[in-house]
Scaffold this motif. Structure first.
Motif: not given
Length: 298
Positions: A188-198
């Motif tokens: 979840x942590x890595x998914x959200x960081x990727x979402x914030x970048x996109x």
């Protein structure tokens, strides 16, 4: 009955105790000050280890620092004031992330699919568990929430808090042996960081309503000075032999203003400054602002 909400914390200052004895006193003193004043907060910067104190404006924090030094005899190096920026995404994004790692006989596995969406200003953070059919067992949902929460305090753009965000967990996968709450926290942590970048992350800054009362012979200087601070003039009125100037200005440009005003007109100029709203920061050719823990002064 309408609840009373504390004023937003708009300014941050990093402090470092000068000795071990000061370090031991600092935590208890800050906790006491925060209990007495809901608008005063403190935290520890994860990267530097410095203590960050947060308040409504420079004068607010200057008062707390004076109490630390004079009343409680805590000696510390004090950082320069920094604006408490915020980060928000500007568009919805969907991200799938799989965490998979082999550790000896047992591995780690968790896969999540999230939808991140911007919310209206002031909405905070909202998590929605949209899982149906057991794609992610309910015992792993707390791990997902913990992973998401861990990202909110430090966004991907400049490391400032992420606000006004809705994250929905819409799908996922697990393994009977290798999945765990920790694995889903990492995913979840890595998914959200990727979402914030996109998601088109944007930096927001506090805009202040500034009202200055000055003698006529100082009014032109006040207006020029506010203009140099990127202020947008709202109103200018005559009050007997005084001129009242009202403007909206970014807080970053107004830092130190309380030290400038007394030098104008031999103390005849007064001002008030209150939070008005947050607005996107214009960064045409400049890097994002430094994190608040950078830069100490004795």
């Amino acid at each position: 009955m309408i609840g009373r909400h504390p004023a937003p914390t708009l300014v941050e200052i990093a402090i470092e105790p000068k000795s071990k004895a000061d370090q031991q006193k600092l935590g208890a003193v800050l906790a006491k000050l925060a209990a007495e004043d809901p608008s005063f907060r403190f935290s520890t910067d994860a990267e530097s280890g410095q203590t960050i104190i947060k308040g409504t404006d420079e004068l607010h924090l200057d008062t707390k620092i004076d109490i630390l030094k004079r009343t409680y005899k805590v000696e510390a190096n004090i950082g320069t004031p920094q604006v408490a920026y915020l980060e928000r995404i500007s568009r919805p994004v969907t991200v799938e992330y799989t965490h998979k790692r082999r550790l000896g006989p047992k591995g780690e596995f968790a896969s999540v699919k999230i939808v991140a969406e911007p919310l209206p200003p002031g909405s905070g953070f909202e998590f929605v568990n949209g899982i149906v059919g057991g794609a992610v067992p309910k015992e792993y949902i707390p791990g997902v929430e913990k992973g998401l929460d861990s990202v909110l305090s430090s966004g991907v753009l400049a490391g400032f808090p992420v606000v006004d965000l809705k994250v929905s967990l819409v799908d996922g996968k697990y393994h009977d042996v290798d999945s765990s709450e920790l694995a889903f926290e990492i995913a979840a942590r890595m998914a959200l960081r990727e979402a914030l970048q996109m998601g088109g992350a944007t930096l927001f800054e506090p805009i202040m309503k500034v009202e200055v009362l000055a003698p006529q012979d100082c009014a032109a200087w006040v207006i020029r000075d506010l203009g140099s601070r990127h202020a947008h003039m709202q109103e200018q009125t005559q009050q007997d032999d005084m001129v009242a100037v009202s403007a909206l200005a970014p807080l970053a440009a107004m830092l130190g203003y309380h030290n400038t005003v007394p030098a104008i007109g031999q103390g005849r100029v007064t001002f008030t400054m209150q939070f008005h709203h947050y607005a996107p920061v214009s960064l045409p050719d400049e890097p994002p602002p430094f994190r608040p823990a950078i830069g100490m002064r004795a």
